[in-house]
Design a protein around this motif. Structure first.
Motif, mmCIF file in Angstrom:
data_model
loop_
_atom_site.group_PDB
_atom_site.id
_atom_site.type_symbol
_atom_site.label_atom_id
_atom_site.label_comp_id
_atom_site.label_asym_id
_atom_site.label_seq_id
_atom_site.Cartn_x
_atom_site.Cartn_y
_atom_site.Cartn_z
ATOM 1 N N ASP A 21 0.724 -1.353 0.000
ATOM 2 C CA ASP A 21 0.105 0.126 -0.014
ATOM 3 C C ASP A 21 0.869 1.210 0.052
ATOM 4 O O ASP A 21 0.366 2.428 -0.157
ATOM 5 N N HIS A 22 2.183 1.049 0.125
ATOM 6 C CA HIS A 22 2.921 2.407 0.277
ATOM 7 C C HIS A 22 3.533 2.461 -1.181
ATOM 8 O O HIS A 22 4.235 3.619 -1.429
ATOM 9 N N ARG A 23 3.318 1.611 -2.153
ATOM 10 C CA ARG A 23 4.118 1.677 -3.296
ATOM 11 C C ARG A 23 3.426 2.966 -4.144
ATOM 12 O O ARG A 23 4.407 3.670 -4.825
ATOM 13 N N PRO A 24 2.168 3.458 -4.197
ATOM 14 C CA PRO A 24 1.795 4.664 -4.578
ATOM 15 C C PRO A 24 2.543 5.774 -4.321
ATOM 16 O O PRO A 24 3.121 6.696 -4.830
ATOM 17 N N LEU A 25 2.898 5.782 -3.067
ATOM 18 C CA LEU A 25 3.772 6.858 -2.249
ATOM 19 C C LEU A 25 5.196 6.871 -2.873
ATOM 20 O O LEU A 25 5.789 7.854 -3.201
ATOM 21 N N TYR A 26 5.784 5.603 -3.040
ATOM 22 C CA TYR A 26 7.088 5.303 -3.264
ATOM 23 C C TYR A 26 6.920 6.117 -4.926
ATOM 24 O O TYR A 26 7.959 6.672 -5.290
ATOM 25 N N ASP A 27 6.027 5.700 -5.605
ATOM 26 C CA ASP A 27 6.061 6.221 -7.179
ATOM 27 C C ASP A 27 5.829 7.807 -7.006
ATOM 28 O O ASP A 27 6.360 8.443 -7.816
ATOM 29 N N TRP A 28 5.104 8.271 -6.051
ATOM 30 C CA TRP A 28 4.780 9.558 -6.102
ATOM 31 C C TRP A 28 6.040 10.326 -5.860
ATOM 32 O O TRP A 28 6.576 11.509 -6.360
ATOM 33 N N VAL A 29 6.896 9.910 -4.794
ATOM 34 C CA VAL A 29 8.189 10.702 -4.363
ATOM 35 C C VAL A 29 9.019 10.793 -5.447
ATOM 36 O O VAL A 29 9.561 11.948 -5.706
ATOM 37 N N LEU A 30 9.364 9.789 -6.278
ATOM 38 C CA LEU A 30 10.099 9.944 -7.371
ATOM 39 C C LEU A 30 9.774 10.967 -8.501
ATOM 40 O O LEU A 30 10.437 11.380 -8.971
ATOM 41 N N GLU A 31 8.487 10.523 -8.867
ATOM 42 C CA GLU A 31 7.896 11.587 -9.838
ATOM 43 C C GLU A 31 7.827 12.952 -9.347
ATOM 44 O O GLU A 31 8.486 13.878 -10.127
ATOM 45 N N ALA A 32 7.597 13.319 -8.064
ATOM 46 C CA ALA A 32 7.580 14.615 -7.732
ATOM 47 C C ALA A 32 8.872 15.204 -7.437
ATOM 48 O O ALA A 32 8.986 16.434 -7.760
ATOM 49 N N CYS A 33 9.907 14.600 -7.262
ATOM 50 C CA CYS A 33 11.245 15.034 -7.045
ATOM 51 C C CYS A 33 11.727 14.979 -8.531
ATOM 52 O O CYS A 33 12.946 15.281 -8.767
ATOM 53 N N ASP A 34 10.988 14.658 -9.505
ATOM 54 C CA ASP A 34 11.605 14.808 -10.829
ATOM 55 C C ASP A 34 12.695 13.708 -11.222
ATOM 56 O O ASP A 34 13.810 14.136 -11.947
ATOM 57 N N PHE A 35 12.813 12.660 -10.690
ATOM 58 C CA PHE A 35 13.766 11.655 -10.943
ATOM 59 C C PHE A 35 13.376 11.143 -12.384
ATOM 60 O O PHE A 35 12.292 10.939 -12.699
ATOM 61 N N PRO A 36 14.558 11.345 -13.310
ATOM 62 C CA PRO A 36 14.240 10.610 -14.744
ATOM 63 C C PRO A 36 13.875 9.525 -14.680
ATOM 64 O O PRO A 36 14.526 8.411 -14.008
ATOM 65 N N ALA A 37 12.830 8.794 -15.691
ATOM 66 C CA ALA A 37 12.696 7.565 -15.925
ATOM 67 C C ALA A 37 13.937 6.901 -16.562
ATOM 68 O O ALA A 37 14.838 7.642 -17.194
ATOM 69 N N PRO A 38 14.031 5.607 -16.641
ATOM 70 C CA PRO A 38 13.248 4.723 -16.001
ATOM 71 C C PRO A 38 13.691 4.584 -14.434
ATOM 72 O O PRO A 38 14.644 4.569 -14.012
#
Ligand code: ATP
Ligand code: MG
Length: 559
Positions: free
Chosen positions: A237-254
């Motif tokens: 249930d924490h995975r959406p937050l894991y993804d949110w943090v990386l996206e919000a901090c602008d870490f590049p994909a992948p």
């Protein structure tokens, strides 16, 4: 390590195969093992270690060791050191990639500043109690904090002052600005930073704000270019937050992806560092490496081999739903390993003196015994035989019960590697206690000799009294009497008062005088034993690793 061809590939391997097919991370597979240094590692961590380092090995990738040291109050260098030792002992290597989340404190701070500037984090002054009330429940949405709409400038200033130590513990936090109505409670403006004026084992008093796990973990993964961030199921249930943090901090994909698997549970076993620490601190065990502990250091001291633990981790596999593994399976793995590798020896745990009346007084002969019937290359040794020997007390019954094929008046048994003897009489003291047994032997029945084929129903282990060396033997039972999960919950109330039995006057065959730390043996009819670090030149000490009876293999056969 999990390259055993018999074991089918698990769902994580399937996901990695898929990523490789799609070239999501090119050819790269990069995992990490992220222990918090707040205790010694246990057998559950071994599963995670074998999985993370094993996948890296299987895919020619890399696995980092990262100390997740964001909670200074509970952490300690003692744990940092034991964790390194345990991972190495299990047979894995992080090369030069040992990291600490605390290495990233500066970067984590910068990311937080960025989130504030982007309007995606705010300083909140609600008390812990108020925060709980505002959070809502699984069925009701939460309420927005009255501090949620502070300006970026105000947030930046307050966060800076939090860092500068101007506010007491618990007075303010930094929170992500996500969604108080989210059905996922983890997304309701979770805390990213808290104030804690405490000394960190690495950064000292440099920081008085510390990042939360859910914030520090994804960023640490991204900074280390982790591809597959494997954790246990409770983080799903924490995975959406894991993804949110990386996206919000602008870490590049992948970006790294979090994958959850079921944690290992074992019956009769407490498996949480917090609870294990209570056992240590409460003096219920002798330390983290007490041979009854399910810690890696406890298992090592007990006499477990890294091979057996890796084999166990392979066999239990990786699943997506929680279950409890029978501890008998772990015991089966060590038995199987030691059956192949451990030298045989004879030790009498509870000695009873036996005199062979027709054997010449003062004579000692050297008999030849194989070291391991499973492996001829382990060779042979000699064991002395004489007129006086010791046998186990419970190998004799003055009035034998039905089907007692061991020694009794008038009854014959074979002494392993030696002769057939017959009980002629018993000697008792004035109080009527058995003092010694008088026997005769048949010189024609020497093991390996021409007439060694004569059959008797029982075979006993024994040691020569004149040449025996004294040994202390420690026998173990489970720490918990009750095998259920509830018992593990209320574990202090369910401790087994008989989990350790020390027998200090055992008699061992003389070859064991040479036993050194790291040596493991099968004591005939008694189980597998390993030398304990308490052993000294004056006194050998053995731990029973496991008995000989294999309830797990038996259950497999009959099912
Ligand atoms: P504990 O509650 O025992 O302290 P933890 O999960 O808090 O366990 P960490 O030091 O954070 O301990 O764990 C390091 C890694 O080991 C994590 O990735 C965690 O998921 C994994 N791990 C911990 N316990 C188990 C277990 N019983 N089975 C499998 N993996 C585990
Ligand atoms: Mg933890």
């Amino acid at each position: 390590m999990s390259t055993n061809p018999i074991i089918p590939s698990n769902f994580i391997q399937n996901m990695i195969d898929e990523d490789l097919r799609n070239q999501k991370y090119g050819e790269k597979v990069h995992t990490r093992f992220p222990p918090e240094p707040n205790g010694y590692l246990h057998i559950g961590h071994a599963k995670s270690i074998c999985l993370n380092f094993g996948l890296a090995r299987q895919y020619q990738g890399l696995c980092n060791l990262r100390f997740d040291d964001t909670n200074p109050v509970k952490e300690d260098v003692e744990y940092v050191e034991s964790i390194q030792e345990d991972v190495k002992w299990l047979g894995f290597d992080w090369d030069d990639r040992m990291y600490y989340a605390s290495d990233y404190f500066e970067k984590l701070y910068d990311c937080a500043v960025y989130l504030i500037q982007q309007g995606r984090a705010f300083v909140c002054d609600l008390t812990a109690q108020q925060m709980r009330e505002y959070r809502g429940t699984l069925t009701e949405p939460g309420k927005e904090s009255p501090y949620r709409n502070r300006s970026a400038a105000e947030n930046l200033e307050l966060f800076e002052r939090m860092k500068a130590g101007e506010f007491p513990d618990g007075s303010r936090v930094l929170r992500a600005k996500i969604d108080m109505a989210s059905p996922n409670l983890n997304m309701r403006d979770p805390v990213l930073y808290r104030i804690s004026h405490s000394t960190h084992h690495r950064t000292g008093d440099q920081w008085c704000i510390y990042p939360m796990y859910d914030y520090a973990h994804p960023i640490s993964d991204a900074l280390e270019n982790i591809t597959h961030s494997i954790c246990t199921l409770e983080f799903e249930d924490h995975r959406p937050l894991y993804d949110w943090v990386l996206e919000a901090c602008d870490f590049p994909a992948p970006r790294p992806q979090q994958i959850e698997f079921a944690r290992l549970n074992l019956n009769n076993t407490v498996m949480s560092k917090r609870k294990l620490r209570l056992l240590v601190e409460g003096g219920h065990v002798s330390g983290w490496d007490d041979p009854r502990m399910p810690t890696i250091s406890g298992l090592r001291r007990r006499g477990y081999t890294p091979e057996a633990i890796r084999d166990f981790c392979d066999r239990i596999g990786v699943a997506k739903s929680n279950s409890t593994v029978d501890i008998a399976m772990l015991e089966h793995c060590i038995r199987e390993d030691l059956n192949k590798r451990a030298a045989r020896a004879m030790v009498v745990l509870r000695p009873l003196k036996l005199v062979i009346e027709n054997y010449p007084e003062g004579q000692i002969e050297e008999l030849v015994a194989e070291n391991n019937p499973e492996d001829e290359s382990m060779g042979t040794r000699t064991i002395p035989f004489g007129r006086e020997i010791y046998i186990e007390q419970d190998d004799f019954m003055e009035v034998p019960v039905k089907k007692f094929f061991r020694l009794a008046p008038g009854q014959e048994v074979r002494l392993k590697h030696a002769y057939i003897i017959k009980c002629e009489s018993v000697v008792k003291d004035e109080a009527g206690n058995l003092v010694e047994i008088r026997c005769s032997y048949d010189p024609e029945t020497k093991s390996g000799g021409a007439n060694s084929g004569r059959k008797v129903k029982g075979t006993l282990h024994w040691v020569c009294a004149a040449k025996a060396v004294k040994a202390e033997v420690r026998l173990y039972d489970y720490l918990l009497t009750d095998e259920s999960e509830e018992a593990a919950e209320d574990f202090l109330a369910n401790l087994n008062p008989n989990s350790l039995e020390t027998i200090s006057d055992c008699m061992a065959e003389p070859s064991l005088a040479e036993a050194k730390l790291g040596n493991r043996y099968q004591f005939l009819r008694q189980g597998y034993f390993a030398v304990d670090p308490d052993a000294s030149p004056e006194k050998i000490v053995f731990n029973r690793v496991v008995g000989l009876r294999d309830s797990w293999a038996k259950a497999q056969k009959s099912s």
